[in-house]
Write a protein that holds these residues in place. Structure first.
Motif, PDB file in Angstrom:
ATOM      1  N   ILE B  99       0.830  -1.136  -0.048  1.00 57.14           N
ATOM      2  CA  ILE B  99       0.073   0.032  -0.015  1.00 57.14           C
ATOM      3  C   ILE B  99       0.835   1.121   0.164  1.00 57.14           C
ATOM      4  O   ILE B  99       0.772   2.362  -0.837  1.00 57.14           O
ATOM      5  CB  ILE B  99      -0.928   0.096   1.228  1.00 57.14           C
ATOM      6  N   GLY B 100       1.786   1.162   0.895  1.00 58.17           N
ATOM      7  CA  GLY B 100       2.643   2.472   1.363  1.00 58.17           C
ATOM      8  C   GLY B 100       3.205   2.877  -0.097  1.00 58.17           C
ATOM      9  O   GLY B 100       3.488   4.159  -0.471  1.00 58.17           O
ATOM     10  N   ILE B 101       4.327   1.967  -0.675  1.00 59.21           N
ATOM     11  CA  ILE B 101       5.216   2.310  -1.914  1.00 59.21           C
ATOM     12  C   ILE B 101       4.519   3.067  -3.026  1.00 59.21           C
ATOM     13  O   ILE B 101       4.862   3.825  -3.437  1.00 59.21           O
ATOM     14  CB  ILE B 101       6.049   1.105  -2.239  1.00 59.21           C
ATOM     15  N   PRO B 102       3.623   2.444  -3.576  1.00 57.53           N
ATOM     16  CA  PRO B 102       2.863   2.944  -4.700  1.00 57.53           C
ATOM     17  C   PRO B 102       2.358   4.380  -4.247  1.00 57.53           C
ATOM     18  O   PRO B 102       2.576   5.313  -5.338  1.00 57.53           O
ATOM     19  CB  PRO B 102       1.928   2.230  -5.065  1.00 57.53           C
ATOM     20  N   ILE B 103       1.937   4.366  -3.207  1.00 61.22           N
ATOM     21  CA  ILE B 103       1.233   5.893  -2.966  1.00 61.22           C
ATOM     22  C   ILE B 103       2.252   6.829  -2.605  1.00 61.22           C
ATOM     23  O   ILE B 103       2.440   7.909  -3.304  1.00 61.22           O
ATOM     24  CB  ILE B 103       0.365   5.694  -1.637  1.00 61.22           C
ATOM     25  N   ILE B 107       2.684  10.096  -5.049  1.00 62.55           N
ATOM     26  CA  ILE B 107       2.535  11.313  -4.267  1.00 62.55           C
ATOM     27  C   ILE B 107       3.805  12.181  -4.614  1.00 62.55           C
ATOM     28  O   ILE B 107       3.784  13.353  -4.960  1.00 62.55           O
ATOM     29  CB  ILE B 107       2.300  11.374  -2.701  1.00 62.55           C
ATOM     30  N   GLY B 108       5.002  11.585  -4.347  1.00 59.18           N
ATOM     31  CA  GLY B 108       6.079  12.246  -4.525  1.00 59.18           C
ATOM     32  C   GLY B 108       6.175  12.477  -5.968  1.00 59.18           C
ATOM     33  O   GLY B 108       7.053  13.576  -6.178  1.00 59.18           O
ATOM     34  N   TYR B 109       5.918  12.014  -7.021  1.00 63.01           N
ATOM     35  CA  TYR B 109       5.961  12.251  -8.412  1.00 63.01           C
ATOM     36  C   TYR B 109       5.050  13.444  -8.769  1.00 63.01           C
ATOM     37  O   TYR B 109       5.426  14.260  -9.582  1.00 63.01           O
ATOM     38  CB  TYR B 109       5.807  10.932  -9.290  1.00 63.01           C
ATOM     39  N   ILE B 110       3.965  13.164  -8.319  1.00 62.42           N
ATOM     40  CA  ILE B 110       2.953  14.346  -8.714  1.00 62.42           C
ATOM     41  C   ILE B 110       3.064  15.629  -7.815  1.00 62.42           C
ATOM     42  O   ILE B 110       3.282  16.667  -8.522  1.00 62.42           O
ATOM     43  CB  ILE B 110       1.471  13.851  -8.733  1.00 62.42           C
ATOM     44  N   VAL B 164       9.208   6.833   0.887  1.00 60.25           N
ATOM     45  CA  VAL B 164       9.320   6.609  -0.488  1.00 60.25           C
ATOM     46  C   VAL B 164       9.072   8.191  -1.084  1.00 60.25           C
ATOM     47  O   VAL B 164       9.928   8.352  -2.107  1.00 60.25           O
ATOM     48  CB  VAL B 164       8.233   5.725  -1.091  1.00 60.25           C
ATOM     49  N   ARG B 165       8.088   8.827  -0.824  1.00 57.17           N
ATOM     50  CA  ARG B 165       7.831  10.068  -0.949  1.00 57.17           C
ATOM     51  C   ARG B 165       9.183  11.228  -0.936  1.00 57.17           C
ATOM     52  O   ARG B 165       9.549  11.802  -1.822  1.00 57.17           O
ATOM     53  CB  ARG B 165       6.594  10.874  -0.221  1.00 57.17           C
ATOM     54  N   SER B 166       9.794  11.012   0.236  1.00 57.22           N
ATOM     55  CA  SER B 166      10.831  11.883   0.316  1.00 57.22           C
ATOM     56  C   SER B 166      11.983  11.559  -0.561  1.00 57.22           C
ATOM     57  O   SER B 166      12.803  12.586  -1.315  1.00 57.22           O
ATOM     58  CB  SER B 166      11.318  12.145   1.817  1.00 57.22           C
ATOM     59  N   PRO B 197      14.958   1.681  -8.045  1.00 62.80           N
ATOM     60  CA  PRO B 197      16.068   1.319  -7.290  1.00 62.80           C
ATOM     61  C   PRO B 197      16.521   1.791  -6.077  1.00 62.80           C
ATOM     62  O   PRO B 197      17.184   1.601  -5.337  1.00 62.80           O
ATOM     63  CB  PRO B 197      17.108   1.180  -8.486  1.00 62.80           C
ATOM     64  N   GLN B 198      16.171   3.238  -6.078  1.00 63.81           N
ATOM     65  CA  GLN B 198      16.559   3.991  -5.089  1.00 63.81           C
ATOM     66  C   GLN B 198      15.950   3.821  -3.743  1.00 63.81           C
ATOM     67  O   GLN B 198      16.669   3.988  -2.728  1.00 63.81           O
ATOM     68  CB  GLN B 198      16.282   5.800  -5.249  1.00 63.81           C
ATOM     69  N   ILE B 199      14.611   3.177  -4.025  1.00 62.17           N
ATOM     70  CA  ILE B 199      13.923   3.054  -2.699  1.00 62.17           C
ATOM     71  C   ILE B 199      14.031   1.617  -2.199  1.00 62.17           C
ATOM     72  O   ILE B 199      13.757   1.623  -0.862  1.00 62.17           O
ATOM     73  CB  ILE B 199      12.378   3.464  -2.804  1.00 62.17           C
ATOM     74  N   VAL B 200      14.733   0.815  -2.829  1.00 59.51           N
ATOM     75  CA  VAL B 200      14.659  -0.652  -2.362  1.00 59.51           C
ATOM     76  C   VAL B 200      15.547  -0.662  -0.870  1.00 59.51           C
ATOM     77  O   VAL B 200      14.946  -1.233  -0.145  1.00 59.51           O
ATOM     78  CB  VAL B 200      15.551  -1.438  -3.290  1.00 59.51           C
ATOM     79  N   SER B 201      16.416  -0.208  -0.821  1.00 63.34           N
ATOM     80  CA  SER B 201      17.272  -0.431   0.422  1.00 63.34           C
ATOM     81  C   SER B 201      16.727   0.298   1.644  1.00 63.34           C
ATOM     82  O   SER B 201      16.542  -0.512   2.849  1.00 63.34           O
ATOM     83  CB  SER B 201      18.898  -0.274   0.281  1.00 63.34           C
ATOM     84  N   PRO B 202      16.202   1.573   1.502  1.00 66.95           N
ATOM     85  CA  PRO B 202      15.525   2.246   2.478  1.00 66.95           C
ATOM     86  C   PRO B 202      14.242   1.419   3.016  1.00 66.95           C
ATOM     87  O   PRO B 202      13.956   1.115   4.058  1.00 66.95           O
ATOM     88  CB  PRO B 202      15.215   3.560   2.317  1.00 66.95           C
ATOM     89  N   VAL B 203      13.518   0.911   2.122  1.00 65.67           N
ATOM     90  CA  VAL B 203      12.318   0.081   2.425  1.00 65.67           C
ATOM     91  C   VAL B 203      12.622  -1.018   3.065  1.00 65.67           C
ATOM     92  O   VAL B 203      11.932  -1.516   4.086  1.00 65.67           O
ATOM     93  CB  VAL B 203      11.493   0.239   1.171  1.00 65.67           C
TER      94      VAL B 203
END
Lengths: 335, 283, 313
Positions: B99-103, B107-110, B164-166, B197-203
């Motif tokens: 749920i969290g990642i796609p949102i 949000i971050g992109y738009i 993810v947003r940040s 690829p950027q969000i894989v490790s923090p998540v």
């Protein structure tokens, strides 16, 4: 005086750094190698080099504030009659701020941000004397006036309420309160605009005359301090590569690194006759063996991978470079 | 000027090899997974069969950890319980991430107004502590494992969306993304190829550390009786079962508690190790 | 300063609105018909007319937004309805329990501070020496141990085996020690690590170097120059995790049989006493939001730079 072996016999020297080496504890990584220089009473000594060359670390050693992760492996720092490297923490604390004052390269972080300036003045005074708060305040106000600041207002301000120039003046005031014998000014003007910086240097020179103290002026910019210093040492990769009377170095720089520092100086009265010499490698590239500059040097020779000793060119100028010999021969021939 | 202080992220001597942390965690983790997978086939006794003649029996060769108040084998229930505790936790964490990642990407992109609305909403939900929310949901909708899971998901997704947003916001304005845009890449392709690829490790770090927290939350609420219901061999519920007999038969409570402790410890070790390795700053 | 408070208060109102909407929705989603519950339909014969009459009286036949409006109106007057169980007003029930939970929380926080500050400072002072390693291990344990289980172990050791401290009940100071320690410990060791990290960060600031170079004594540098900046991140996390703290208090209250707010809520859940649950959720929500506001404002006291920065905007 600038021979490989420093002359400790000179009674006029306030600070003598002899053969000083600093390494990272439990490793062979040398941050400072065989440093030799001395500061005579009442003179301004300039230490120049790019960031990471070991200038600030040298200041840290002189203040006796070396981190526990670093250690002095050889040499000595003699200040007045005492050997800094062997003093106890308590003895050092009495010297710091009293006999040796420090001016930070970043005026914004010289005073702790959430404590009022005046409170920090009182703190220093009461750390070194047993004055009452009231007396301490009087002293603080006196010295703030001395550096041409609106004393009462500065005293009651938080550091971030003051401008850069005011802060630097306030920090100078806090440094000279005890009439120190040595002021270490670590890039005192870097963060200031040119005019304010010049005024700060004027103030420092003025105070130096008045207090008859010595100043160790650290800078990354050789041309900036040419007019202020009597003697200057050029550092690269933790070593002094050239040292001497400022006038002699400016007139006849030997080491290619010194040349590089001077070349960036704009000269309005001269046309640039030749292209700037291209430097090899990136800034900060330090050779592990031999001359630290050898990886970037345009006049590099095979012998530069061995340790290059300091050799002197006259009584007031010496450099750690093979070019010294060439220069000597040239002088001999022309004569 | 930082020369006078040692580096902040230096590790004490026994963790000097940073990977040792992860290694400990991974070894623990493997053992746990192994037990979870093959556990039900190797348990000495049926975890659900009550045997009143053997109730509160001390440890023996038949019952390695003794029996509970209904004469059920504690060891077998622990092993089988690993499956339900870890299964529930994994399900919760995966759902939260899905749920969290796609949102967050969206949000971050738009950005813009959508972003503002989200941040306000997030503040609102986060003001409601997870635990209190769980109590509210259990209270109004009835205590059950399902409701507990819903309440955890309801709060947790926000953390993932925020991370993810940040990242997306930082990356969005970088030159390479602009270059990709100018080069005619579609938004979807930019998100998939450059942002993901950027969000894989923090998540992953967040999720690993969260597994421990979720296990703790679920077992605490199950202990209160607001989560897994009897006769499920969930560890927290087992502790609740054992409460009245605590004084006379402390092993009823010691073993499930130890099980929770070690599993959470394993995930915490692994999470911290991964965080040090990838140098993920908590956001 | 006034603009800052104004902004924060606006935020607060938004958050409270979401909270009220959330509680109201859950209330409406709850299974079972409150009318039947109130009329005690399980034991009495209830006619359709009776039901309709009560529904009309309670306003349940009106549109949802009207119901919400009325509910909100009552809420403003602190009227949260009556408990199904005791028949007493919910607000009264809550008020009698607040001091008990407050006492527990107060002592838990005191114990927390007594552990966090020395442990954090100590491990920052001896980075990578054994105090630091001890605090690291304690933090790992604290983050991994279920606090109710820690409580059980403590009861087992100190109440059953050693018999030095009572295992439950309220009234005397000896009865506070175990629950307060159980609640405080797991938070304390984690915060100690945060404080350590904050201290290491602020001790490596240039102004600390400058203060040392002025000959300022080491203890003054630590407590007067470095500590303040180091407390800020800890405060932030504390504000954020206050909810978990109250959650922990629920578990600890049940564990040690403390008749506080948490016990009230758990009892209410098992008895489906919706008005009480609703009161509890609203109360804790408001409390958490207000405390976060206080934490935010305390920044301006600790670091006056922030105040001026925001006022300059």
């Amino acid at each position: 005086m600038f021979e490989n072996k420093p002359t400790t016999s000179n009674e006029n020297n306030l600070l003598v750094v002899e053969n000083l080496s600093v390494t990272v504890r439990n490793s062979r990584e040398k941050l400072i190698r065989n440093l030799n220089f001395s500061i005579p009473q009442g003179e301004i000594f300039g230490l120049v080099g790019e960031s990471g060359s070991g200038k600030s670390l040298t200041a840290t050693v002189i203040l006796g504030m070396l981190s526990k992760s670093l250690e002095v492996t050889s040499g000595s720092v003699i200040f007045g009659q005492s050997e800094i490297t062997s003093l106890s923490e308590k003895e050092l604390r009495n010297i710091r701020g009293r006999d040796i004052a420090y001016l930070s390269q970043n005026y914004q972080s010289f005073f702790t941000p959430f404590i009022k300036v005046g409170k920090q003045f009182i703190e220093i005074i009461r750390c070194h004397t047993d004055m009452s708060r009231k007396e301490a305040k009087k002293v603080a106000i006196h010295w703030l006036n001395k550096v041409h600041l609106p004393a009462e207002r500065v005293f009651n301000s938080f550091p971030d309420e003051l401008s850069g120039g005011q802060l630097q003046r306030a920090s100078i005031a806090s440094a000279i309160m005890f009439q120190p014998k040595l002021i270490i000014a670590d890039e005192p003007t870097t963060a200031l605009d040119v005019l304010t910086g010049e005024r700060i240097l004027d103030l420092l020179s003025e105070l130096k005359e008045e207090l008859n103290c010595s100043i160790l002026l650290i800078s990354h910019d050789l041309k900036h301090i040419i007019n202020r210093t009597q003697t200057v040492g050029v550092m690269y990769g933790g070593q002094i590569v050239e040292i001497g009377k400022t006038s002699a170095i400016v007139a006849n720089p030997i080491h290619p690194y010194t040349n590089l520092l001077l070349q960036s100086r704009l000269r309005l009265n001269k046309h640039i006759q030749h292209e700037l010499t291209a430097m090899l490698g990136e800034p900060g590239l330090i050779a592990e063996e031999g001359c630290p500059f050898s990886k970037r040097c345009p006049s590099v020779m095979e012998s530069c991978s061995n340790i290059v000793p300091m050799s002197s060119l006259g009584t007031d100028h010496s450099a750690a470079c093979h070019l010294v010999n060439a220069e000597r021969e040239e002088r001999y021939v022309t004569r | 000027m930082n020369i006078q202080m040692p580096r902040i992220n230096q590790i004490p001597f026994f963790f000097k090899n940073q990977n040792l942390l992860i290694q400990c965690g991974i070894i623990f983790f493997m053992i746990i997974i192994l037990i979870t997978l093959i556990g039900p086939f190797i348990v000495p006794n049926d975890p659900f069969t009550a045997n009143m003649s053997e109730r509160l029996a001390p440890p023996s060769s038949v019952y390695p950890f003794g029996t509970d108040h209904l004469g059920r084998c504690i060891f077998s229930r622990l092993i089988v319980g690993a499956q339900s505790t870890l299964g529930i936790t994994a399900l919760v964490v995966v759902t939260v991430a899905l749920i969290g990642i796609p949102i967050g990407l969206l949000i971050g992109y738009i950005g813009g107004r959508l972003d503002t609305v989200f941040m306000r909403l997030a503040d609102g939900i986060l003001a409601l502590p997870e635990f209190i929310l769980a109590i509210a949901i259990a209270g109004f909708l009835g205590p059950s494992l399902m409701n507990l899971m819903i309440s955890i998901v309801f709060v947790k997704w926000i953390a993932y969306t925020r991370v993810v947003r940040s990242i997306v916001i930082t990356e969005r304005n970088k030159d390479y993304v602009l270059a990709a845009k100018v080069g005619g890449s579609s938004s979807w392709k930019i998100i998939r190829r450059h942002m993901f690829p950027q969000i894989v490790s923090p998540v992953l770090v967040l999720a690993t550390l969260d597994i421990g927290k979720v296990i703790l939350t679920i077992s605490s609420l199950s202990y209160l009786g607001l989560g897994a219901q009897p006769p499920a061999p969930e560890w927290g519920a087992m502790l609740n079962d054992g409460r009245p007999y605590f004084q006379s038969a402390p092993e009823l409570m010691i073993y499930p508690g130890l099980a929770i402790f070690f599993v959470v410890l394993a995930f915490n070790l692994m999470g911290e190790g991964l965080r040090d390795k990838w140098d993920v700053k908590s956001r | 300063m006034i603009t800052i408070i104004k902004n924060r208060v606006t935020q607060l109102v938004v958050v409270l609105f979401i909270l009220s909407l959330f509680t109201f929705t859950l209330m409406k989603l709850a299974p079972g018909d409150p009318v039947l519950t109130i009329l005690n339909a399980d034991e009495m014969v209830v006619t359709e007319e009776d039901q309709a009459e009560l529904r009309n009286k309670l306003g349940f036949d009106q549109p949802l937004y009207v119901q919400y409006g009325k509910w909100m109106f009552n809420l403003m007057q602190l009227d949260l309805g009556k408990s199904y169980m005791s028949g007493k007003p919910v607000i009264e029930e809550l008020l009698t329990r607040i001091p008990i939970t407050a006492e527990l929380t107060f002592f838990a926080m005191t114990i927390m501070l007594c552990i966090t500050v020395p442990l954090g400072v100590w491990s920052a002072k001896y980075v990578n020496k054994w105090p630091d390693q001890l605090s690291r291990i304690l933090a790992l344990i604290g983050a991994s141990i279920p606090n109710f289980w820690l409580g059980l172990i403590l009861i087992y050791l100190f109440a059953f085996k050693l018999g030095v401290l009572p295992s439950s009940g309220i009234g005397s100071y000896s009865q506070i020690i175990l629950p307060a320690f159980t609640l405080g410990f797991t938070f304390a060791v984690v915060y100690a690590r945060l404080l350590r990290a904050g201290l290491l960060q602020s001790l490596s600031e240039d102004y600390i170097y400058a203060a040392r170079a002025r000959g300022v004594k080491e203890w003054r540098i630590l407590w007067l120059h470095a500590f303040r900046a180091a407390v800020l991140p800890v405060l932030t996390i504390f504000g954020l995790s206050l909810g978990s703290f109250l959650g922990g208090a629920v578990v600890v209250e049940i564990l040690f049989s403390w008749p506080g707010l948490g016990s009230l809520a758990v009892d209410a859940i098992f008895n489906r006493d919706y008005p009480v649950i609703q009161g509890y959720v609203l109360l804790t929500g408001v409390f958490v939001v207000l405390t976060n506001l206080l934490v935010d404002l305390s920044y301006y006291v600790i670091d006056p730079r922030m105040k001026r920065k925001e006022e300059a905007l």
